[in-house]
Design a protein around this motif. Structure first.
Motif, PDB file in Angstrom:
ATOM      1  N   TYR A 146       2.425   4.356  -2.414  1.00 40.94           N
ATOM      2  CA  TYR A 146       2.591   5.423  -2.862  1.00 40.94           C
ATOM      3  C   TYR A 146       3.340   6.489  -3.414  1.00 40.94           C
ATOM      4  O   TYR A 146       4.121   6.844  -2.488  1.00 40.94           O
ATOM      5  CB  TYR A 146       1.541   6.011  -2.829  1.00 40.94           C
TER       6      TYR A 146
ATOM      7  N   LEU B 170       0.689  10.968  -2.435  1.00 35.94           N
ATOM      8  CA  LEU B 170      -0.467  10.373  -2.139  1.00 35.94           C
ATOM      9  C   LEU B 170      -1.177  11.819  -1.764  1.00 35.94           C
ATOM     10  O   LEU B 170      -1.093  12.331  -1.475  1.00 35.94           O
ATOM     11  CB  LEU B 170      -1.110   9.637  -0.828  1.00 35.94           C
TER      12      LEU B 170
ATOM     13  N   TYR C 200      -3.070   7.563 -10.845  1.00 37.85           N
ATOM     14  CA  TYR C 200      -4.544   5.980 -10.326  1.00 37.85           C
ATOM     15  C   TYR C 200      -5.156   7.548 -10.017  1.00 37.85           C
ATOM     16  O   TYR C 200      -5.418   8.216  -8.468  1.00 37.85           O
ATOM     17  CB  TYR C 200      -3.805   5.231  -9.069  1.00 37.85           C
TER      18      TYR C 200
ATOM     19  N   HIS D 283      -1.034   8.845  -6.770  1.00 37.61           N
ATOM     20  CA  HIS D 283      -2.953   8.818  -6.076  1.00 37.61           C
ATOM     21  C   HIS D 283      -3.593   8.970  -5.367  1.00 37.61           C
ATOM     22  O   HIS D 283      -3.037  10.208  -4.822  1.00 37.61           O
ATOM     23  CB  HIS D 283      -2.754   7.569  -4.973  1.00 37.61           C
TER      24      HIS D 283
ATOM     25  N   TRP E 177       1.428   2.422 -11.353  1.00 37.91           N
ATOM     26  CA  TRP E 177       0.887   2.321 -11.639  1.00 37.91           C
ATOM     27  C   TRP E 177       1.496   4.018 -11.784  1.00 37.91           C
ATOM     28  O   TRP E 177       1.495   4.759 -10.795  1.00 37.91           O
ATOM     29  CB  TRP E 177      -0.559   2.754 -10.459  1.00 37.91           C
TER      30      TRP E 177
ATOM     31  N   SER F 272       0.831  -1.480  -0.416  1.00 42.58           N
ATOM     32  CA  SER F 272       0.076   0.123   0.005  1.00 42.58           C
ATOM     33  C   SER F 272       0.771   0.871  -0.030  1.00 42.58           C
ATOM     34  O   SER F 272       0.915   1.887   1.060  1.00 42.58           O
ATOM     35  CB  SER F 272      -0.726   0.229   1.238  1.00 42.58           C
TER      36      SER F 272
ATOM     37  N   ASN G 198       7.470   3.601  -8.094  1.00 49.03           N
ATOM     38  CA  ASN G 198       6.988   3.078  -7.283  1.00 49.03           C
ATOM     39  C   ASN G 198       5.664   2.564  -7.333  1.00 49.03           C
ATOM     40  O   ASN G 198       5.008   2.235  -8.123  1.00 49.03           O
ATOM     41  CB  ASN G 198       6.022   4.324  -6.669  1.00 49.03           C
ATOM     42  N   THR G 199       4.726   1.787  -6.220  1.00 47.16           N
ATOM     43  CA  THR G 199       3.540   0.472  -6.289  1.00 47.16           C
ATOM     44  C   THR G 199       3.308   1.961  -7.239  1.00 47.16           C
ATOM     45  O   THR G 199       2.209   1.131  -8.874  1.00 47.16           O
ATOM     46  CB  THR G 199       3.857   0.241  -5.555  1.00 47.16           C
ATOM     47  N   ALA G 200       2.165   3.252  -6.617  1.00 49.43           N
ATOM     48  CA  ALA G 200       1.833   3.832  -7.820  1.00 49.43           C
ATOM     49  C   ALA G 200       2.358   5.472  -6.852  1.00 49.43           C
ATOM     50  O   ALA G 200       2.361   5.416  -6.360  1.00 49.43           O
ATOM     51  CB  ALA G 200       0.174   4.097  -6.800  1.00 49.43           C
TER      52      ALA G 200
ATOM     53  N   ASN H  96       6.858   2.581 -13.061  1.00 46.63           N
ATOM     54  CA  ASN H  96       6.068   2.205 -11.843  1.00 46.63           C
ATOM     55  C   ASN H  96       4.823   1.429 -11.521  1.00 46.63           C
ATOM     56  O   ASN H  96       5.429   1.144 -12.999  1.00 46.63           O
ATOM     57  CB  ASN H  96       5.576   4.046 -11.748  1.00 46.63           C
TER      58      ASN H  96
END
Lengths: 256, 422, 232
Positions: free
Chosen positions: B257, B260, B304, B282, B301, B255, B277-279, B299
């Motif tokens: 980002y 965010l 998002y 966000h 995503w 979880s 980065n994962t996302a 990345n």
């Protein structure tokens, strides 16, 4: 076990033009990927896609072609005091192991350029396993069809089914039944397809697993556990063994 | 920005003139007349300078109640020995520099910190080294402070048993620059802070956020690097935030980002690098944010955007090697994309004006499927998914017609930011 | 010694063997004749275990062959034609075979068929005649007691064909049981002492050559066969 034949066919295949060009082709790709990405993890992920696409396809098609091309020699061998099981086992082991060696050798340049890692070792293992599994399937489709065109056609259909259609159907099922708890179903279903199993085992070892979120976490829990490892290994072994056993059963009843 | 600089200059001039006019120096060391900091503080009056010679001072719960300057030589260590907080500043225009503060224990009742700034105006906290403390620098109800060049290193193990590196609460016109913060809960935390500038800091390996903004309007942060934080950077419930030239990288996790954005209005995101980065970003319930000239590289995503975000503008960015470029949970498009470079763009540029002749669809079918059924992530990187995406690109049927970049850039925008991608 | 009783084999709808019986004892040459598709090759392949009959019994040297492969130690076989792997060298094939049989090669035979000259060659480089010479040599290579020769002389050069005939005669004297298929009446009457004529999967004539000739007073075997067939 008589290994004369196995030895002969194996070395014959290793120096055959096809197996060598297969290894060289993979080596060119893996060297290219490793050179341009310059990062062990990225290389593993890119090569994973290459392996999952090419290894089953080549094993199936070349497996079938080789089977039909060897038919006359197999017939000749069977006039000698040697059992059908021995001849078939020799053909299978020789082809599956030479294709495995070609696949592994083809990935070595990436290993040299980017260094060794447990993910990459795993990738090598998956490549070898898929070579064995799809050689077995190739032999099954060939021993079931006496006509070469039909046998190779069936091999291509098997490839389409397992690397494309299967996944499409799973996606469809997931979308249709998205209101139901699906984790367990998906784990079982993916373990049923060696290509998916290989892909997931590797993905979970890379940081792509972070993208899988909470769903991925439950997969990771399962495939990371001892039970999951055993189940995966069992599935891969069964995939190599069952088609082989069916194929040998057909082969033993075959009239030349 | 200019206003803040001005304030600080004024403050420094005040400090300097004060020390010239009838102030005294108190030197503290084990063989001096004054051997403890507490004694020095007690003997000091406005305008004095306390000089701390090298040595380990086992003291805690110190209070600065006069306008003094605490100047520590290298090797002067305040060791609270886990018995209480370090120094609390309760007077305007205090300066603490070059001090090493250690061992402030975790407390579940009080926000124990190495340096506590309590309702003052115009403090300077610079070049200090703060190790193993619950909170490091805690500023409450203050304004016009400068926190610069501090090295803050925590040993945070769990979120609940750790404090923040630099914590600002109800502050305004603060200047937080060139600090290094690692191993805390949040690297830098702002709540009810306005008109402040956060620049050139490095915040990494913190358990939760590298930077955490809440209810803080009209702030800017630029040139910071946020790396390997548990959940990246969070900017929430704020207005008029400028985020420029920052690097968000390696914020990987289930979880995590890069950034965010939650209920953020009228922000500007410019010239940032988002790498691995994962996302990367966000966006949740945020409106009128301009996302311009950023690099999104490798990345999970890149963007998002939840459906409750409106009128955000995504222009002139580079999108390179992201698994998903744009994802959304909504079947409507309320945002605007133009002139971005997308490495997945398969179009052509016949008139050679640098812009692709057919629009780019940044949302892939698989990302839409994924929104509906998260379990389908199991098909990540499968051949079937590539085929699905290809079909959707040729015959769009699921993805909203308006969700396009109508002027996709044909070649990548060049800048030297990808030096950060190594 | 070969004994065959009531052999049936169908491939799909077509019937290849329809109750064939055959006895071939030690020291005899049994010739299989018949039109194409009458079942000669299927019968031979059944003896070798290449074709698995639906019903019936095959015994080689007194033992039933079903489910066994060891009996092939006693059999030498020369197929009509065979394609060996292109990359395989002649010498390698001989090595593989002697490892498989774990028996001594008949080196004199190898010389007789002029094999040493092509030992180093790969099969891909050999002409059809040369390959047949290798096949011929292989059939006799390990001094088998049963020989199955499928049109042995048809694609051999005249010299090798003569050597072949000589080998057959010698083997017969040594007490071998030899089954030959052939289209050449002259060859049959020259070499064989028994004739089995096949038609539609059945053996319709099974007599000693001498007996056949005696019964009619006719000298030409071809004519005798034709008359016989008309009688049936």
């Amino acid at each position: 076990m008589n290994i004369t034949i196995l030895k002969y066919i194996f070395f014959e295949l290793l120096r055959s033009r096809f197996v060598i060009s297969y290894a060289v082709f993979l080596a060119a790709i893996s060297a290219g990927v490793a050179y341009f990405s310059n990062d062990e993890l990225k290389t593993s992920l890119t090569l994973l896609n290459v392996v999952l696409f090419i290894v089953p396809l080549v094993s199936l098609i070349f497996g079938s072609i080789h089977f039909y091309d060897s038919e006359e020699f197999i017939e000749f061998l069977l006039t000698q005091p040697i059992s059908r099981n021995t001849v078939f086992r020799a053909e299978f082991l020789a082809l599956a192991s030479s294709l495995s060696i070609a696949a592994v050798a083809g990935l070595i340049p990436a290993l040299i350029l980017n260094g060794i890692s447990s993910t990459f070792i795993f990738l090598l293992f998956i490549s070898a396993s898929l070579s064995f599994i799809f050689t077995g399937l190739a032999f099954l489709s060939s021993s079931m069809n006496s006509e070469k065109v039909r046998g190779i056609g069936l091999s291509i259909i098997i490839w389409l089914l397992m690397s494309v259609l299967f996944d499409l159907i799973v996606v469809l099922l997931i979308v249709v039944f998205s209101n139901y708890p699906l984790e367990r179903f998906i784990i079982i279903v993916t373990a049923l397809n060696p290509i998916d199993l290989g892909r997931i085992l590797i993905l979970l070892k890379t940081d792509a697993s972070a993208m899988m979120g909470f769903t991925g976490a439950s997969f990771k829990d399962f495939f990371g556990s001892t039970a999951g490892m055993i189940a995966s290994a069992f599935s891969l072994v069964m995939w190599a063994l069952i088609p082989y056993l069916f194929a040998i059963r057909t082969f033993r009843r075959k009239n030349f | 920005m200019i206003r803040i600089r001005l304030n600080i200059t004024v403050l420094l001039i005040t400090l300097l003139t004060a020390s010239v006019a009838g102030s005294k120096e108190i030197t503290v060391c084990s063989t001096c007349g004054v051997t403890t900091i507490a004694q020095a503080l007690a003997e000091s009056s406005d305008g004095d300078v306390i000089i701390l010679k090298p040595g380990i001072y086992k003291e805690h719960s110190l209070t600065v109640a006069n306008r003094i300057e605490l100047r520590a030589d290298e090797g002067a260590v305040l060791d609270a020995d886990k018995k209480g907080p370090g120094i609390t500043i309760k007077h305007d225009s205090v300066r603490i520099a070059g001090l090493t503060i250690r061992n402030v224990d975790v407390s579940y009742i009080n926000d124990l910190s190495a340096v506590m700034v309590d309702n003052v105006s115009g403090c300077v906290i610079e070049r200090n080294v703060i190790e193993d403390t619950f909170f490091a620098i805690y500023l409450a109800g203050s304004s016009m402070c400068k926190v610069e060049g501090n090295r803050i290193q925590g040993q945070a193990k769990t979120e609940s048993s750790s404090g923040n590196g630099i914590h600002l609460w109800k502050c305004s016109a603060m200047y937080v620059a060139d600090n290094q913060i690692t191993g805390h809960r949040d690297g830098i935390y702002l709540e009810f802070v306005s008109s402040s500038s956060i620049r050139g800091n490095y915040s990494g390996r913190n358990l939760r956020y590298g930077l955490h903004f809440m209810f803080s309007d009209s702030n800017s942060y630029s040139g910071n690097t946020f790396e390997n934080n548990g959940a990246g950077v969070a900017v929430m419930y704020s207005k008029f935030i400028k985020m420029t030239g920052n690097t968000f990288k390696n914020n990987w996790g289930e979880s995590a980002y890069g950034l965010l954005l939650k209920e953020l209005y009228d922000g500007l995101l410019e010239d940032n690098l988002f790498f691995r980065n994962t996302a990367a970003i966000h966006v949740e319930g945020s409106n009128r944010i301009e996302i311009v000239r950023n690099d999104f590289i490798e990345n999970g995503w890149a963007l998002y955007l939840l459906g409750n975000s409106y009128e955000n503008k995504v222009t002139a960015n580079n999108f390179i090697n992201n698994t998903f470029d744009v994802s959304s949970n909504s079947s409507r498009n309320n945002n605007f994309y133009s002139e971005n470079y997308w490495d997945k763009y398969k179009g052509y540029d016949l008139n050679r004006d640098g812009t692709g002749d057919v629009p780019y669809r940044p949302v892939s079918l698989f990302s839409v499927i994924l929104e509906k059924s998260p379990e389908s992530i199991i098909m990540l990187r499968s051949v079937a998914v590539d085929i699905l995406d290809a079909i959707e690109r040729v015959i769009p049927s699921v993805i909203p017609e308006t969700l396009i970049d109508d002027r996709p850039k044909f070649t990548r925008y060049s800048n030297d930011r990808d030096k950060g991608t190594s | 010694m070969i004994e065959i009783k009531g052999l049936h084999k169908t491939f799909g709808k077509s019937c290849a063997l329809d109750g064939a019986d055959l006895d071939c004892g030690r020291g005899s040459v049994c010739a299989l004749m018949g039109p194409n598709g009458s079942g000669k090759t299927t019968l031979m392949k059944s003896i070798l275990g290449l074709v698995l009959p639906d019903s019936g019994i095959i015994k080689v040297n007194g033992k039933e062959i079903k489910g066994s492969y060891e009996y092939r130690h006693d059999i030498g076989y020369m197929p009509q034609n065979v394609n060996y792997p292109h990359n395989l060298r002649v010498s390698e094939l001989f090595e593989i075979l002697s490892e498989l049989r774990s028996a001594e090669k008949d080196e004199e035979l190898i010389r007789e068929f002029r094999i040493p000259g092509i030992f180093g060659k790969k099969f891909g480089q050999l002409s059809g005649g040369m390959k047949q010479r290798v096949s011929a040599a292989i059939a006799f290579l390990f001094r088998p007691s049963v020989l199955i020769l499928d049109e042995p002389t048809s694609s051999l050069d005249p010299l090798s064909a003569e050597i072949m005939k000589e080998k057959i005669r010698k083997s017969r004297q040594e007490g071998c049981c030899i089954v030959i298929s052939s289209h050449h009446v002259s060859e049959v009457s020259e070499m064989a002492d028994r004739l089995a004529f096949m038609l539609d999967g059945k053996i319709v004539i099974d007599r000693g050559i001498a007996e056949l000739k005696n019964g009619t007073g006719e000298i030409r075997l071809g004519k005798i066969i034709a008359e016989r067939l008309n009688m049936n």
